[in-house]
Design an enzyme around this catalytic site. Structure first.
Site, mmCIF file in Angstrom:
data_model
loop_
_atom_site.group_PDB
_atom_site.id
_atom_site.type_symbol
_atom_site.label_atom_id
_atom_site.label_comp_id
_atom_site.label_asym_id
_atom_site.label_seq_id
_atom_site.Cartn_x
_atom_site.Cartn_y
_atom_site.Cartn_z
ATOM 1 N N PHE A 152 2.726 5.463 -13.271
ATOM 2 C CA PHE A 152 1.476 5.547 -12.494
ATOM 3 C C PHE A 152 0.405 4.611 -13.032
ATOM 4 C CE2 PHE A 152 3.632 9.659 -12.955
ATOM 5 C CZ PHE A 152 4.195 9.728 -11.690
ATOM 6 N N ALA A 207 6.142 -6.327 -1.443
ATOM 7 C CA ALA A 207 5.715 -7.613 -0.884
ATOM 8 C C ALA A 207 6.186 -8.766 -1.755
ATOM 9 C CB ALA A 207 4.199 -7.651 -0.748
ATOM 10 N N ARG A 257 4.998 -2.415 7.644
ATOM 11 C CA ARG A 257 6.384 -1.991 7.870
ATOM 12 C C ARG A 257 6.831 -1.062 6.746
ATOM 13 N NH1 ARG A 257 9.553 -6.549 9.121
ATOM 14 N NH2 ARG A 257 9.505 -5.845 11.267
ATOM 15 N N ASN A 294 11.816 1.956 3.939
ATOM 16 C CA ASN A 294 12.674 3.141 3.860
ATOM 17 C C ASN A 294 11.811 4.385 4.068
ATOM 18 O OD1 ASN A 294 14.064 5.469 2.862
ATOM 19 N ND2 ASN A 294 15.506 4.111 1.822
ATOM 20 N N GLN A 352 6.878 9.031 -1.578
ATOM 21 C CA GLN A 352 5.705 8.414 -2.205
ATOM 22 C C GLN A 352 4.438 9.114 -1.747
ATOM 23 O OE1 GLN A 352 5.481 6.076 -4.682
ATOM 24 N NE2 GLN A 352 5.491 4.150 -3.585
ATOM 25 N N LYS A 370 2.556 -3.731 3.616
ATOM 26 C CA LYS A 370 1.213 -3.819 3.039
ATOM 27 C C LYS A 370 1.104 -3.084 1.702
ATOM 28 C CE LYS A 370 -1.602 -2.662 6.661
ATOM 29 N NZ LYS A 370 -2.883 -2.723 7.413
ATOM 30 N N GLU A 388 -0.317 3.175 -3.684
ATOM 31 C CA GLU A 388 -1.694 3.515 -4.067
ATOM 32 C C GLU A 388 -2.419 4.251 -2.941
ATOM 33 O OE1 GLU A 388 -1.893 2.313 -7.220
ATOM 34 O OE2 GLU A 388 -0.064 1.172 -6.834
#
Lengths: 326, 729, 201
Positions: free
Chosen positions: B232, B502, B619, B622, B629, B692, B696
């Site tokens: 984290f 990304a 996008r 998964n 998450q 994107k 977080e």
């Protein structure tokens, strides 16, 4: 952890002999091993009593209950006799710790568990309980979880056990055995307030063992229950707690047993609350009036003033829950 | 032509799942080496001062003890300048090199012994004497560093002229990451080469740091870390214990394992700093913002100036003509903070989103509507257009999912002993990426593997990267093996800041595309291939089978192709370099979080009933992993809102709740129904994957949503975190 | 805050205490023992160590252990069974959960010496060859983990939770799985996985 010798006697006399020569008894080990790792406890000799015949939950002839010192918290909590006759004990146990710890920890060890005071557990801090005469870092330190009742200049550490709160309310007796024989101590006399000697935490004489706790018969019907207030919903010690047992007959409270946890240097019997209850009819107003005495005599510290009101409301809530009025 | 997308977008189970559920996934401390010693750190017990003496006599006399190392006898370390390991500006702590104590818990010695028990005992026997000084602790005590400032418009004038003006002070507590895996390093030297198995989110940072400290070329440092047990942010830079482990191994000439205790994690690694975040806002009576002034103070250490992107939300989350921001770190006698999930925006969102809730209440406008009224048309901080910004849709979707219409006036909805409230908060996290590389190899048997140095601390990097590679190579998932966490693999940026997909994802895509094209080129030039002479852009690959579009009968396979051409593999190193989209667009992921809470009217206990998060994160590679998450970000937010608080004894800097019984994180019983909704879509501007970042943003607005729900339940406004029973007495 | 530490302050007392213990020693410049002197095998004191004979995942082991060794450290550092994790070493996280004689316990607070004759099951002992335990499979199916570090403890604890019969409702599972902290926050999925595996029994 300091090195130590290890023995596992198979008879009580052998264990007592080992204890008399300075051995530290280990049952579940959940407190002792933890504190040994922090080097708060440094026994030279550890005496494993897990093999002793100190188990069993049995009904006493007088209509009470006897729980062996080595019964695990899990087994005591789920025992039919405990669940049906003294739900306050089952609830206090099952609201303690975690399933894993309850599987390990014993009834005797639970009563003897040592405070969670952060300064007690940190050997670089001043602590009269750990090192008599060194001072008390908690008084002027971070003391949100500390006691408001039964404190002294020397110590403000809270007793952490939930079970002990229930046993205090129920007028339990602690059965002991030592090289000089057996004896019984009333629960209220067993755990000691710190006074000037916070390192003395209980009435055990050197080498003595707890063999059982006995809960006397109480007039029936008896409603009882335990409320634990804490930040997290599980796996945490109490901020405040209340053990309540009421015998209501003919619409009148005949006996009331109330004790509080999370607030005292020992489990705190609330006799002033009880006096308000006995002989009166259960009403919401009565609960509030009686609970208003829960924090009588309390002396808050810088960070635990909130416990005063919280204790009163905890007791009020649990009186209502156990007393059955809406 | 473009490859069919078979794997990306599908909720595949984790490819490493079997290893994790059977206990076979090897984390740093799981690495054992024959002859390995154990090291245990001795920590300072004063908050500031100098070491005046160290007595290790008793410790060294214990069986099995090999060494007690302190500044008195440690090898002098070079500590070259190192701009490549995430050190904040300042002078980093040099492990066991001098007598200065800069914070309570600083490592002052290390005991090294044959067994862990012996090392622990020896460490406890080392006596250290200090000349102690009074440490500066607490934001009011230290020296503020230079301001990071931002201004637009005339904030003073606008505030003076505002119909509604409000001033509030917010105080989120210091919190620690508390990953379940304690930080650990196993170090082994071979001459002047060192290998470490180290818990890190940035393999290449640990590598660069060891090279600089021990003055050896980077190529002589190997860092291995295939599994990270959560971090984290706590493992984004190498902490002193990494150096101490390597130092102990070098001095004893034996492999050394050093695992921080849970307590040591609170002093030996970073944390999210405590903040004093003050807002003065001006608005019209309809709740339209005219100005906001942000005065921000945050903890840092005396030796490093830690900063995070805490000003971004104030600059651009909402539309208003006038903004002034003054952000200063405050130098204190503490260890240096580090980024923690949603670094910056999570803190700013607590202040700004609670402030907006206060404004909504003051002007009598629905909090969702208030945000819609202040929605900007462009990024007013940078002046750039948004690449994509669908916060409106997040807000309206979330309101529908939580049942926002049930929301009542504060303190009026009751369920038995419980007061019920609903609250919400918005948030964003800027889209980040950085250069990355990945090696892709197609084997003669038609399988492939991909190597890249990145860690996987839990988001599912193994799985999502496998999906990207499988589609681009035209292979099935089970024939692609992802290899992570080794400095022998091509370098990557930090595994954090939601940039992994990304950055590394694009490198994996690029390498996989290149290898596929190599194979296609080979096929169309191979006279023996059925594909001979075909235009390469007419060929697609599925399950290792190369076919011509519209002519499914004409096919070759990787396996046959490589065999015919005597190639035992095809290989490429894919790379990603950020384009200029960041100069042309304002890019962020957005979230709206909605919370329903129950507050016991007399006891003050707060229980979460439901959380809903709606995300515009581009996008989703998964969906199964993305959902995990999101719910994880929400659970972390429950902790920040209601439980988590690192408590310092202001007398000496001792952290008094440095353990998991006193520093409370949520347990299973605290967590009810959580719902995550990702808006369908992609962001076309930055990377071809259209992502994107999401790790977080899912955490950013959770604590303020809960705080606002507590207000709605009780009518009590709490401006500090965590919100505990005291605040609701 | 004043320049002076308050009376009874922690650091001053600590300082006094440690200074006192240094009397006559005065800043000893301790030296590192040369590596050559170090014994290759752990030097063990016979009085503070002893033998224990136990079964772990069906395999019989007879070992000499330092009395201080926890079951957790025995598994991880002596037997190479590193599936069981150390998260806090203080009974406050559950990462070290193993079964001893069928009951879930914290391995970190269990002294290995006490386990003579015990039957220990760790995460490595749950699968039947290549066939995963139903709860292991359920964890994969429901993505009941992220980083995976708490997972062995969660799964071992979950098998006990199921065996104990504490799976009557989601709320019951939540409470009886609260001895295992998951910092990635997979709780809702852990509950689903335990519920699914309980249903298959």
């Amino acid at each position: 952890m300091f090195p130590f010798t290890y023995t596992r006697p198979t008879s009580t006399p052998a264990a007592l002999a080992a204890g008399a020569s300075g051995g530290r008894y280990i049952a579940g080990g959940t407190t002792l091993v933890d504190l040994m790792r922090e080097t708060v406890e440094r026994p030279d000799s550890v005496v494993d009593i897990a093999g002793l015949p100190l188990g069993g939950v049995t009904a006493t002839r007088g209509g009470g209950l006897r729980i062996g010192a080595l019964v695990s918290m899990t087994d005591a909590a789920r025992h039919r006799l405990v669940r049906t006759a003294y739900p306050v004990i089952s609830q206090a146990l099952e609201l303690s710790a975690s399933p894993q710890l309850r599987n390990m920890a014993s009834i005797g060890g639970n009563i003897l568990q040592r405070t969670r005071c952060t300064y007690f557990r940190d050997i670089s801090a001043a602590c009269n309980k750990r090192e008599p005469g060194s001072g008390c870092a908690a008084r002027e330190g971070w003391n949100r979880t500390h006691a408001i009742l039964g404190t002294s200049q020397a110590c403000v550490a809270t007793h952490p056990s939930d079970l002990a709160v229930a046993l205090t309310a129920l007028d339990a007796t602690v059965h002991l055995i030592g090289s000089a024989g057996t004896r019984q101590v009333a629960f209220g006399d067993f755990l000691l307030q710190p006074g000037a000697t916070p390192h003395r935490e209980n009435a055990l004489r050197p080498g003595e063992l707890i063999t059982a706790v006995e809960i006397p018969a109480h007039p029936r019907p008896l409603s009882s229950g335990y409320l634990k207030v804490r930040d997290r919903q599980s796996y945490e010690f109490a901020l405040t707690s209340a053990a309540v047992a009421l015998h209501i007959d003919g619409g009148v409270i005949r006996t009331a047993k109330v004790a509080a946890g999370g607030v005292g240097t020992v489990p705190w019997r609330l006799r002033a609350v009880e006096r308000q209850l006995v002989g009166r009819r259960p009403t919401p107003q009565l609960w509030a009036r009686a609970a208003g005495h829960a924090a009588d005599g309390a002396r808050p510290l810088a960070h635990n003033r909130f416990k005063l009101g919280l204790l009163e409301r905890t007791v009020e809530r649990q009186l209502r829950v156990v007393g059955g009025t809406r | 032509m473009t490859q069919p997308r078979n794997a990306v977008g599908v909720g595949h189970a984790r490819v490493e799942g079997r290893l994790k559920v059977t206990g076979q996934a090897g984390y740093a401390a799981d690495h054992n080496i024959d002859g390995m010693l154990h090291a245990v750190i001795v920590d300072a017990t004063v908050g500031r001062g100098r070491i005046t003496g160290i007595d290790a006599t008793r410790a060294q006399a214990q069986p099995g003890v090999v060494a007690v190392i302190s500044h008195l006898n440690a090898t002098r370390l070079t500590y070259r300048e190192n701009p490549n390991s995430n050190h904040p500006p300042g002078e980093r702590l040099q492990a066991l090199q001098d007598d200065r104590v800069r914070f309570f818990g600083q490592p002052v010695a290390v005991a090294v012994a044959a067994t862990l028990q012996q090392a622990q005992h020896a460490a406890s026997l080392v006596t250290v004497a200090y000349a102690a000084e009074q440490p500066a602790l607490g934001l009011g005590e230290g020296t503020p560093n230079a301001a990071e400032s931002y201004a637009r418009g005339d904030t003073t004038g606008a505030l003076a002229a505002a119909d509604v003006r409000m001033t509030m002070a917010y105080a989120p507590a210091r919190t620690h990451h508390n990953p379940m895996e304690p930080h650990a390093t196993v170090a082994q030297w071979d001459g002047d080469r060192v290998t470490v198995w180290d818990k890190t989110q940035w393999i290449n940072a640990t590598q660069a740091e060891l090279a600089s400290v021990f003055d050896i070329p980077r190529a002589q440092v190997r860092v291995v870390n295939p599994y990270v047990g959560g971090a984290f942010g706590s493992a984004l830079r190498p902490w002193p214990h990494v150096i101490i482990a390597a130092l102990a191994a070098r001095m004893t000439r034996r492999p050394v394992k050093l695992v921080l205790t849970r307590r040591q994690l609170y002093f030996g690694t970073g944390y999210r700093p405590a903040y004093d975040y003050r807002i003065t806002l001006g608005a019209d009576r309809r709740g339209r913002l005219t100005a906001m002034e942000h005065t921000i103070r945050a903890e840092t250490s005396s030796y490093e100036d830690f900063r995070e992107a805490v000003t971004a939300a104030g600059e651009s989350l909402y539309s208003m003509p006038n903004v002034r921001i003054d952000y200063r770190s405050v130098a204190l006698d503490v260890n240096t903070p580090i980024w923690k999930r949603g670094p910056g925006p999570a803190t700013a969102a607590f202040a700004i989103e609670v402030a907006l809730d206060e404004l909504a209440h003051r002007v009598g406008v629905d909090p969702v509507e208030l945000r819609l009224r202040n929605e900007p048309e462009k990024d007013e901080g940078s002046g750039l257009p948004f690449s994509t910004r669908r916060l409106r849709e997040c807000l309206t979707t979330g309101a529908r999912e939580i049942g926002w219409q049930r929301r009542a006036r504060p303190g009026t909805r009751r369920d038995g002993d419980w007061l019920i409230g609903i609250g919400m908060a918005a948030g964003n996290y800027h889209t980040v990426s950085a250069p990355a590389q990945a090696r892709v190899r197609l084997n003669a048997d038609g399988t492939a593997f991909v190597e890249t140095a990145s860690s996987d601390m839990g988001p599912g990097t193994y799985t999502s990267m496998t999906q990207v590679a499988a589609d681009a190579l035209g292979l099935t998932l089970d024939t692609v093996q992802m290899r992570l966490g080794d400095s022998l693999y091509p370098p990557t940026p930090p595994h954090g800041g939601s940039m992994t997909m990304a950055s590394i994802g694009t490198a994996v895509l690029n390498g996989s595309d290149t290898v596929r094209r190599q194979a296609i080129d080979l096929a169309v030039k191979d006279r023996n291939s059925p594909l001979y002479g075909t235009a390469p852009d007419k060929i697609v690959v599925r399950a290792g089978r190369l076919t011509v579009r519209d002519q499914p009968g004409r096919a070759d396979t990787y396996e046959r192709l490589l065999a015919r051409n005597n190639r035992d593999h095809l290989e490429a190193v894919g790379s990603y370099t950020p384009n200029d989209a960041g100069q042309r667009f304002s890019m962020s992921a957005y979230a709206a979080t909605f919370a329903e809470v129950a507050v016991d009217a007399s006891l003050g206990l707060i229980r979460i009933r439901k959380l809903v998060g709606v995300y515009d994160a581009g996008r989703i590679v998964n969906p199964r992993l993305a959902e995990s998450q999101a719910i994880g970000g929400m659970v972390g937010g429950i902790g920040a809102a209601l439980l988590e608080h690192t408590v310092t004894d202001v007398r000496d800097g001792r952290i008094v709740n440095a353990n998991l019984a006193d520093y409370l994180v949520p347990v299973n019983a605290d967590v009810p129904d959580l719902k995550a909704v990702y808006l369908n879509g992609e962001d076309p501007h930055m990377v071809s994957l259209g992502v994107k970042g999401l790790g977080e943003v899912v955490h950013v607005g959770v604590a303020p949503a809960i705080a606002n729900a507590v207000f709605n339940a009780t009518g009590r406004r709490v401006r500090s975190l965590p919100i505990t029973v005291e605040a609701l007495q | 805050m004043s320049e002076e530490l308050p009376k009874g302050s922690v650091s001053r007392r600590t300082l006094l205490a440690s200074t006192a213990s240094l009397t006559g020693v005065a800043a000893t410049n301790t030296l590192v023992a040369p590596a050559a002197v170090a014994s290759p095998a752990p030097a063990v004191d016979a009085a503070t160590s002893g033998q224990v004979s136990l079964r772990i995942n069906g395999d019989q082991h007879t070992l000499t252990v330092d009395n201080r060794t926890s079951l957790l450290d025995l598994l991880r550092e002596q037997l190479g069974l590193t599936g069981t994790k150390k998260g806090c070493d203080a009974g406050a996280c559950g990462a070290c959960t193993v079964l001893v004689d069928g009951r879930r316990v914290n391995g970190c607070l269990t002294l290995a010496r006490r386990l003579d004759g015990a039957e220990v099951t760790t995460v490595e002992g749950l699968a039947d060859g290549d066939e995963l335990h139903p709860l292991q499979q359920a964890f994969i199916d429901h993505d009941a983990f992220q980083c995976g570090f708490c997972t062995p403890g969660q799964i071992v604890s979950g098998t006990a939770c199921i065996a104990e019969g504490h799976t009557g409702s989601a709320a019951e599972i939540r409470e009886w799985m609260s001895g295992n902290i998951c910092r990635c926050g997979a709780y809702t999925k852990i509950v689903t996985a335990v519920h699914q595996a309980a249903g298959r029994r």
